[in-house]
Every structure is written in C-alpha cells, then in structure tokens.
Design a protein around this motif. Sequence first.
Motif, PDB file in Angstrom:
ATOM      1  N   PHE A   1       3.506   9.444 -12.398  1.00  0.00           N
ATOM      2  CA  PHE A   1       3.602   8.206 -11.786  1.00  0.00           C
ATOM      3  C   PHE A   1       5.146   7.485 -12.055  1.00  0.00           C
ATOM      4  O   PHE A   1       5.866   6.668 -10.917  1.00  0.00           O
ATOM      5  N   LEU A   2       6.067   7.636 -12.917  1.00  0.00           N
ATOM      6  CA  LEU A   2       7.255   7.366 -13.105  1.00  0.00           C
ATOM      7  C   LEU A   2       8.117   8.023 -12.325  1.00  0.00           C
ATOM      8  O   LEU A   2       9.310   7.208 -11.521  1.00  0.00           O
ATOM      9  N   GLN A   3       8.090   9.297 -11.730  1.00  0.00           N
ATOM     10  CA  GLN A   3       8.688   9.973 -10.818  1.00  0.00           C
ATOM     11  C   GLN A   3       8.464   9.660  -9.656  1.00  0.00           C
ATOM     12  O   GLN A   3       9.257   9.241  -8.343  1.00  0.00           O
ATOM     13  N   LEU A   4       6.942   9.145  -9.340  1.00  0.00           N
ATOM     14  CA  LEU A   4       6.888   8.673  -7.936  1.00  0.00           C
ATOM     15  C   LEU A   4       7.385   7.273  -7.907  1.00  0.00           C
ATOM     16  O   LEU A   4       7.903   6.974  -6.635  1.00  0.00           O
ATOM     17  N   LEU A   5       7.518   6.308  -8.686  1.00  0.00           N
ATOM     18  CA  LEU A   5       8.143   5.017  -8.340  1.00  0.00           C
ATOM     19  C   LEU A   5       9.547   5.282  -8.303  1.00  0.00           C
ATOM     20  O   LEU A   5      10.195   4.377  -7.456  1.00  0.00           O
ATOM     21  N   SER A   6      10.255   6.311  -8.875  1.00  0.00           N
ATOM     22  CA  SER A   6      11.648   6.140  -8.787  1.00  0.00           C
ATOM     23  C   SER A   6      11.923   6.730  -7.428  1.00  0.00           C
ATOM     24  O   SER A   6      12.712   6.170  -6.675  1.00  0.00           O
ATOM     25  N   GLY A   7      11.071   7.801  -6.940  1.00  0.00           N
ATOM     26  CA  GLY A   7      11.339   8.091  -5.625  1.00  0.00           C
ATOM     27  C   GLY A   7      11.175   6.871  -4.340  1.00  0.00           C
ATOM     28  O   GLY A   7      11.780   6.621  -3.718  1.00  0.00           O
ATOM     29  N   VAL A   8       9.961   6.110  -4.751  1.00  0.00           N
ATOM     30  CA  VAL A   8       9.674   5.089  -3.678  1.00  0.00           C
ATOM     31  C   VAL A   8      10.724   3.844  -3.954  1.00  0.00           C
ATOM     32  O   VAL A   8      11.330   3.399  -2.902  1.00  0.00           O
ATOM     33  N   GLU A   9      11.179   3.758  -4.940  1.00  0.00           N
ATOM     34  CA  GLU A   9      12.187   2.867  -5.266  1.00  0.00           C
ATOM     35  C   GLU A   9      13.519   3.271  -4.610  1.00  0.00           C
ATOM     36  O   GLU A   9      14.282   2.258  -3.870  1.00  0.00           O
TER      37      GLU A   9
ATOM     38  N   PRO B   1       5.625  -3.878  -0.667  1.00  0.00           N
ATOM     39  CA  PRO B   1       4.247  -3.951  -1.362  1.00  0.00           C
ATOM     40  C   PRO B   1       3.213  -3.133  -0.829  1.00  0.00           C
ATOM     41  O   PRO B   1       2.279  -2.815  -1.729  1.00  0.00           O
ATOM     42  N   ALA B   2       3.304  -2.895   0.474  1.00  0.00           N
ATOM     43  CA  ALA B   2       2.012  -2.096   0.923  1.00  0.00           C
ATOM     44  C   ALA B   2       2.348  -0.558   0.669  1.00  0.00           C
ATOM     45  O   ALA B   2       1.514   0.077  -0.094  1.00  0.00           O
ATOM     46  N   ASP B   3       3.665   0.052   0.169  1.00  0.00           N
ATOM     47  CA  ASP B   3       3.741   1.321  -0.422  1.00  0.00           C
ATOM     48  C   ASP B   3       3.425   1.235  -1.956  1.00  0.00           C
ATOM     49  O   ASP B   3       2.896   2.267  -2.633  1.00  0.00           O
ATOM     50  N   VAL B   4       3.902  -0.126  -2.539  1.00  0.00           N
ATOM     51  CA  VAL B   4       3.385  -0.068  -4.195  1.00  0.00           C
ATOM     52  C   VAL B   4       1.891  -0.011  -4.217  1.00  0.00           C
ATOM     53  O   VAL B   4       1.437   0.635  -5.287  1.00  0.00           O
ATOM     54  N   TRP B   5       1.121  -0.713  -3.234  1.00  0.00           N
ATOM     55  CA  TRP B   5      -0.451  -0.500  -3.454  1.00  0.00           C
ATOM     56  C   TRP B   5      -0.812   0.872  -3.305  1.00  0.00           C
ATOM     57  O   TRP B   5      -1.601   1.576  -4.104  1.00  0.00           O
TER      58      TRP B   5
ATOM     59  N   ILE C   1      -1.053  -4.403  -9.969  1.00  0.00           N
ATOM     60  CA  ILE C   1      -0.563  -3.610  -8.926  1.00  0.00           C
ATOM     61  C   ILE C   1      -1.349  -3.537  -7.597  1.00  0.00           C
ATOM     62  O   ILE C   1      -1.034  -3.852  -6.370  1.00  0.00           O
ATOM     63  N   LEU C   2      -2.665  -3.650  -7.777  1.00  0.00           N
ATOM     64  CA  LEU C   2      -3.781  -3.674  -6.754  1.00  0.00           C
ATOM     65  C   LEU C   2      -3.975  -5.236  -6.681  1.00  0.00           C
ATOM     66  O   LEU C   2      -5.239  -5.615  -6.490  1.00  0.00           O
ATOM     67  N   GLN C   3      -3.133  -5.980  -6.583  1.00  0.00           N
ATOM     68  CA  GLN C   3      -3.559  -7.474  -6.218  1.00  0.00           C
ATOM     69  C   GLN C   3      -3.433  -7.636  -4.871  1.00  0.00           C
ATOM     70  O   GLN C   3      -2.566  -7.162  -3.896  1.00  0.00           O
TER      71      GLN C   3
ATOM     72  N   SER D   1       2.091 -11.044  -2.242  1.00  0.00           N
ATOM     73  CA  SER D   1       3.117 -11.940  -2.656  1.00  0.00           C
ATOM     74  C   SER D   1       2.985 -12.086  -4.204  1.00  0.00           C
ATOM     75  O   SER D   1       3.986 -12.328  -4.825  1.00  0.00           O
ATOM     76  N   ARG D   2       1.851 -11.694  -4.658  1.00  0.00           N
ATOM     77  CA  ARG D   2       1.378 -11.701  -5.928  1.00  0.00           C
ATOM     78  C   ARG D   2       1.331 -10.259  -6.588  1.00  0.00           C
ATOM     79  O   ARG D   2       1.312 -10.199  -8.012  1.00  0.00           O
ATOM     80  N   ARG D   3       1.712  -9.281  -6.031  1.00  0.00           N
ATOM     81  CA  ARG D   3       1.551  -7.930  -6.249  1.00  0.00           C
ATOM     82  C   ARG D   3       2.977  -7.557  -6.988  1.00  0.00           C
ATOM     83  O   ARG D   3       3.986  -8.032  -6.858  1.00  0.00           O
ATOM     84  N   TYR D   4       2.697  -6.729  -8.104  1.00  0.00           N
ATOM     85  CA  TYR D   4       3.723  -6.374  -8.933  1.00  0.00           C
ATOM     86  C   TYR D   4       4.947  -5.658  -8.165  1.00  0.00           C
ATOM     87  O   TYR D   4       4.523  -4.863  -7.469  1.00  0.00           O
ATOM     88  N   LYS D   5       6.207  -5.850  -8.376  1.00  0.00           N
ATOM     89  CA  LYS D   5       7.289  -5.067  -7.661  1.00  0.00           C
ATOM     90  C   LYS D   5       7.438  -3.754  -8.584  1.00  0.00           C
ATOM     91  O   LYS D   5       7.149  -3.776  -9.840  1.00  0.00           O
TER      92      LYS D   5
END
Length: 507
Positions: free
Chosen positions: A121-129, A197-201, A257-259, A263-267
């Motif tokens: 998950f950390l690696q996924l977030l790093s790539g998406v970021e 936010p769509a990718d974060v979801w 994350i699944l807000q 606008s209220r979803r975590y970055k």
Amino acid sequence: MARLSRMSQVPGGAEFVEGWNIIQTLGEGAFGDVKLLISSDGETVAMKTVDLMKHPEAVDNVRKEICTHRMLVHPNVIKFLGQRKENFIQYIFLEYASGGELFDRIEPDVGMEPVQAQKYFLQLLSGVEYLHGHGVAHRDLKPENLLLDESDNLKISDFGMATIFRHKGQERTLEKRCGTLPYVAPEVLQKPYHAEPADVWSCGIILVAMLAGELPWDYPGVDCQEYLDWKESHKSLMNQRPWSKFDPIVFSLFRKILQPLPSRRYKICQIKEHPWMKKAKLRTLGGGSSESSQWPFLHSEASPPKRLMSEGDFAGSGSPMNGAMSRLASSQPDPAVVHTRSPVKLCKNQAPVFSFSQPAQPDDMILSTQMNATQMTCSQNGFQKLVKRMTRFFVSTDMAETLKRLDAAAEALAYRSKVSSPGIVRLSPSPSLIHVTLSTMDRRKMPLAFKATLMELEGQILVDLRLSRGDGLEFKRHFLSLKKQLADIVVKGLVTWPLAAATNTLP
C-alpha cells in the motif's frame, strides 16, 4: 518490414532482431497483445503489439498511452523503455515484471499479512502520488493492474485509461466513466469528477482486498445495498463483511479514504500520517538501473538493425536518453494537448478496452522445434525467469488422464471449456503442452475466463492457470474450487524441479 512482421507472427519463438527472441504471448487486449522478448544472455522485455490497420479505433488511445507513459519514471511505475512503429504495427516496450500480479498474493476471503499489505500500500501510494504530481490520473487502479518485480516491489501498469488532468498548473475535471466497477469512486458514476480523489478511492478498495480477501460492494451506486450501508454509516456495519474483519484503527482509515464526498476524502499525504500507516516500516523503494542494458528493437528503421542501440536510445523523461526518445516518438501528440483525446469508456463487464497483463505462463518459455542454438539458450534463460504465480500445481496423472480429469472437473463446476491448443509442441527434453480455456460467470454475474495450461516437465504434469478476463479475486476462488475437484491427483509437498521456486506446491 515484411521480414519483421512475418517473424513476429511465428508461433512458439522467433527472432525479433538479432539476439532477441519473441517467446510467446503474455496477455491479450481488445486491440492486440503483449509478448515476452528475451535475449540470448537472459535479458527480458515486455512488448505490446497493436495492429493499427486492423484496429484503427485504437490509434488515438495508443498515442495517448505512449505520450502519458513515456514521461513517467518512478520505482513504483512500470518502466516505459521505448516504442517503435513499423507501418501499421505499433510496438511498445516495457519493463518485464517477473513477480506476477498483486491479486495473486491475495487469498480469497482471507487477504494477506497486514505487514505485507502495508508495504504494498505504501508503494502504491508512492506511485500514485508521483502520477498525480505529474498531472496524470490512472483511472483503472486494481490488483490486476499492479505488478511485482523480482524483488517483490509493486509496479503500477496498464496506462490505457490514463489521462492528463493537470497541465502548467491548470486542472480540469474529468467526464468519462473509466475504470472497473467495484474499484471506481462513486463520483465517477455521476460525473464530472476530480482525478486525484477518484484514484485515492481505488487505492482504498485495493487495501480492503489485500486485508480482507474480498471486495466491499459490486459498485458504489444508490441501488447497491452494501454501499448504501457504508454511506449511511448503518449501525450494523461492523457486523457485516468485510468490515467485521478489521480492528478499529484500520476501520478508521477506511472511513477517511472511502469517504463518499470527494472534498472530505483523505489526500495521500494525510493517509500516510494515519496511525495505522505509521506502524508500517518505511522501506527503500529500489527502482534499479537499466544503464547496462541495450534494446536494439527500439530502432525506428523498417529493417531490424544489425547493432545494439546505445544508451541514448532508451526512453524516459528526465533522463539523458530523453532526446532520442523524442525522435522515436515524433509522430505522437504533444502532452499538452493529450487531454483532448477521448478516454476509454467503462464497460460493465469490467474488461478494459485497451489493457494488457504482463506475467507469463509456463508455456511462454517453450519454443517450437524450429529453434536454433541461440533460441535454445534463450529458452533455458526463460525458465529461470519464469514469473511467480500461486495458481499452479503438479498432478500425479499423465497428460491424457489429466486432460480427462480437467474436463470432468470443468463439467462438474459448469464451466464452458475449449481445448485451444490440442497439438503437441516439443522442446527436448521437455515434451508436450496443451491449452484449455475455461469460462463461466462470477458471483456478480460478470464474465470470467481463464486458461489452463498442461505441461509435461521431467515426467510430471504441471497444471498452470492464468486469468484471461474478469476479476482477479473471483478467479482465485474458482482456482481453489477447481483444485479441490482434482485434489486426489494433486501432488502435495515440495518438488525438486526448479519451477518449484515460482510455484505454490503445498496442498
């Protein structure tokens, strides 16, 4: 060009350029396929091939994918190595990920160890970021599009649905419905929507799958009860699967994350600061270097080159090779106007319109009898580089009896089956292989297809199953059901053949 096209189509193995051989198909898409290239000294590259004359509707999508992917260089993104166009045949060369697909590491209804999930998950977030920092939205994040390299590092792949949402500081909202239904954000089904936010979801849904081994809903719509219970914070939620599997701290992360309101979803920066994430030990994300590798097939001339390319022919924005890559891609649109192209529409059957999966199957490393000495060496290197996958097992029966038993198991499970390669291909000392395509409907009434390859290796039959179409977790469930049907002939315990290193041989 004529010679190159003929060689590219030879089944079982052909020389693409001097010293590099096409082994076999790794995956298929609506517009083409992806093949494995391997050199005589064991280097590997994944090659997408699209016939633009046969699929003229793919021209814009291919150009868009090249323009988007070529500028991305990150340890958690599959490397774009270059492209080559021969008249109407478009080739795209990518890093080969031998560790397989992420979904293969997820046990259905169980998931994986939390520490492992945290790492991925950390690696996924790093790539998406990184993607978002470069103004790129992936729009189809799911375990099937996340590959693992030989060091077990996660790599984001399949940019067929990606788009530019920010350019020179100007951001636009997106209109097209793209993605795979269980993973898409609710706003994608309504449109317009913001890309990040769509990718974060989607990342959040992937984390649910990794930790629980199941998905929370079929799609986040108003007529899906599971999603409505989540959206309305129904009091019985903690007694429902998959939420009942999580402790309060993990559940609180999913709430952020699944807000439902973007606008209220975590970055991503906020997700990384959550207490559960801080428990994860930060790991060095190694990307490796390609400086010693050379790729002759990036040459843009019609005839295969007789020399190896220099480092200047490598692709990658921000690297010293970028100038050469610009020349190779001179026919591609400027990234500044890429966003005007129409992205791929969401299909309810969840099969991306232009998507490829890289991991190989055992027969990808088997060549035909028409091989020379170089190809024989190439094949041996191919076996050593066989992709890791947990959906294969050895059986105690011979080829004929195994095929008979597989057919009976398919009938018992109400699968449609088709023997697609009944012929015998021989590579001494390894004898025959047979392909059987199995298809059914999954629990969501969506199409599911997978291929079973029967291969004889040193006197034993290996049954290897690979997803062709559909959801990865559903495929894993069906794999377990099929294996149970064959339980009396499945070889239990470790095997001595070298393939055991890449095979789950335990009961």
